[in-house]
Design a protein around this motif. Structure first.
Motif, PDB file in Angstrom:
ATOM      1  N   ASP A   2      49.486  42.001  29.710  1.00 18.18           N
ATOM      2  CA  ASP A   2      49.698  43.532  29.282  1.00 18.18           C
ATOM      3  C   ASP A   2      49.853  44.383  30.592  1.00 18.18           C
ATOM      4  O   ASP A   2      49.424  44.076  31.652  1.00 18.18           O
ATOM      5  CB  ASP A   2      48.697  44.050  28.497  1.00 18.18           C
ATOM      6  N   SER A  46      47.162  46.099  32.638  1.00 17.38           N
ATOM      7  CA  SER A  46      46.439  45.115  33.412  1.00 17.38           C
ATOM      8  C   SER A  46      47.211  44.938  34.706  1.00 17.38           C
ATOM      9  O   SER A  46      46.972  44.729  35.891  1.00 17.38           O
ATOM     10  CB  SER A  46      46.223  43.687  32.907  1.00 17.38           C
ATOM     11  N   ALA A  53      37.813  47.392  34.475  1.00 19.47           N
ATOM     12  CA  ALA A  53      38.790  46.848  35.636  1.00 19.47           C
ATOM     13  C   ALA A  53      38.417  45.464  36.012  1.00 19.47           C
ATOM     14  O   ALA A  53      39.439  44.595  36.117  1.00 19.47           O
ATOM     15  CB  ALA A  53      38.950  47.874  36.653  1.00 19.47           C
ATOM     16  N   LYS A  75      37.001  43.081  34.333  1.00 17.52           N
ATOM     17  CA  LYS A  75      37.252  42.309  33.186  1.00 17.52           C
ATOM     18  C   LYS A  75      38.678  41.874  33.125  1.00 17.52           C
ATOM     19  O   LYS A  75      39.085  40.636  33.047  1.00 17.52           O
ATOM     20  CB  LYS A  75      36.809  42.962  31.870  1.00 17.52           C
ATOM     21  N   ARG A  76      39.379  43.013  33.359  1.00 17.12           N
ATOM     22  CA  ARG A  76      40.823  42.967  33.256  1.00 17.12           C
ATOM     23  C   ARG A  76      41.357  42.013  34.498  1.00 17.12           C
ATOM     24  O   ARG A  76      42.415  41.101  34.153  1.00 17.12           O
ATOM     25  CB  ARG A  76      41.758  44.162  33.303  1.00 17.12           C
ATOM     26  N   ASP A  79      40.506  38.431  33.453  1.00 23.06           N
ATOM     27  CA  ASP A  79      41.564  37.751  32.520  1.00 23.06           C
ATOM     28  C   ASP A  79      42.848  37.606  32.993  1.00 23.06           C
ATOM     29  O   ASP A  79      43.351  36.487  32.541  1.00 23.06           O
ATOM     30  CB  ASP A  79      41.588  38.888  31.338  1.00 23.06           C
ATOM     31  N   LEU A  80      43.297  38.453  33.851  1.00 18.54           N
ATOM     32  CA  LEU A  80      44.612  37.882  34.618  1.00 18.54           C
ATOM     33  C   LEU A  80      44.458  36.708  35.398  1.00 18.54           C
ATOM     34  O   LEU A  80      45.248  35.937  35.089  1.00 18.54           O
ATOM     35  CB  LEU A  80      44.788  39.168  35.642  1.00 18.54           C
TER      36      LEU A  80
END
Length: 308
Positions: free
Chosen positions: A7, A10, A37, A39-40, A43-44
């Motif tokens: 997204d 991110s 932040a 967590k993002r 996830d990346l």
């Protein structure tokens, strides 16, 4: 690896982290809580399937995978910004955009009146004008950064289709009291022995003067490089050298500063400005409209030049 779920928030956060070298600072700039932040970023890394950051006590450093994502993220975000600008244009009634690159001679002498007339006729088309050196203009058109370019004749333009935009004439500008000031017409060889004020070395005009000096068996002595015709005239008025400039572009400055404008005897002082595109017959409609307008303006001016 599922990159389709990336997204923009991110990617923007990752860009900020890469730029600042700090997750906390990137989170602050993105207006995100530090936990959100982190967590993002995790996830990346999961989506990419490789670590993006090397974490240490003083901050973070990009891994090779992180460097690759950073390059692409910058391009994606730039494209999104351009998309937003384009959609904003449409919301305001703009029906098209033309990216036009032109050299200083065209920008100073002809384009203000030509583009003002075009804007009055086509208020829905926005012109993005960028002033650059002639060689940079050709490259910009070739690689798609510009639909149209206006540059000096003799600029290598392989791969472009071209036509003549306008013509101008170069003159020698000297301060009052200069050894040449009492003359009306001089040869460039006579002038080449004096110190010059010049545009930057990459410009077509500076390169042409260096070439002509070499052919006259002299080395052109440049005392100072500046970035505009206005600055060149100011430096000439201050006694820092003489200059070769387009006659029409500097006429108001010559008069205001009390300078002398001398004719040059050589035929090369009569120049053409060239308009080029990758394919003149396949331009987008807004660029085609501007091209037709510039052509009609050139034709309208031609009888006046002959009558003069």
């Amino acid at each position: 690896m599922n990159l389709h779920r990336l997204d923009l928030v991110s990617l923007s956060l990752f860009n900020l982290v890469a730029r600042t070298g700090s997750i906390s600072r990137g989170a602050e700039l993105a207006h995100l809580a530090l936990g959100a932040a982190s967590k993002r970023i995790s996830d990346l890394e999961a989506a990419v399937g490789a670590p993006l950051l090397e974490r240490h006590s003083r901050g973070v450093k990009l891994t090779p995978a992180g460097e690759a994502l950073h390059r692409h993220a910058q391009k994606i975000l730039n494209d999104v910004d351009q998309l937003a600008a384009d959609l904003s244009d449409h919301a305001r009634g703009v029906t098209g955009v033309v990216r036009l690159w032109a050299n200083t001679s065209a920008v100073t002498q002809f384009l203000p009146a030509d583009l003002a007339a075009f804007a009055a006729l086509q208020p829905g088309i926005r012109i993005e004008l960028n002033e650059a050196d002639s060689r940079e203009i050709v490259l910009a058109v070739l690689d798609g950064r510009a639909e149209l370019g206006i540059f000096a004749e003799r600029t290598p333009a392989l791969g472009l289709q071209t036509l003549v935009y306008r013509e101008d004439r170069l003159v020698l500008v000297v301060p009052p009291g200069h050894a040449l000031a009492a003359r009306r017409r001089v040869s460039f060889a006579d002038a080449a022995g004096y110190e010059f004020v010049s545009l930057s070395q990459g410009t077509s005009l500076a390169q042409r003067l260096s070439l002509e000096a070499r052919q006259a068996g002299q080395a052109l002595r440049i005392r100072i490089h500046v970035r505009s015709f206005d600055a060149m005239c100011q430096m000439v008025a201050a006694g820092l050298g003489i200059a070769v400039l387009p006659a029409a572009a500097v006429q108001p400055l010559v008069k205001a500063l009390g300078l002398r404008k001398l004719e040059l005897a050589e035929p090369w002082v009569n120049r053409q400005l060239i308009l080029g595109a990758r394919d003149l017959g396949a331009l987008p409609r807004p660029a085609r409209s501007l091209l037709d307008h510039l052509e009609s303006r050139r034709q309208a001016q031609a009888p006046r030049r002959r009558a003069a």
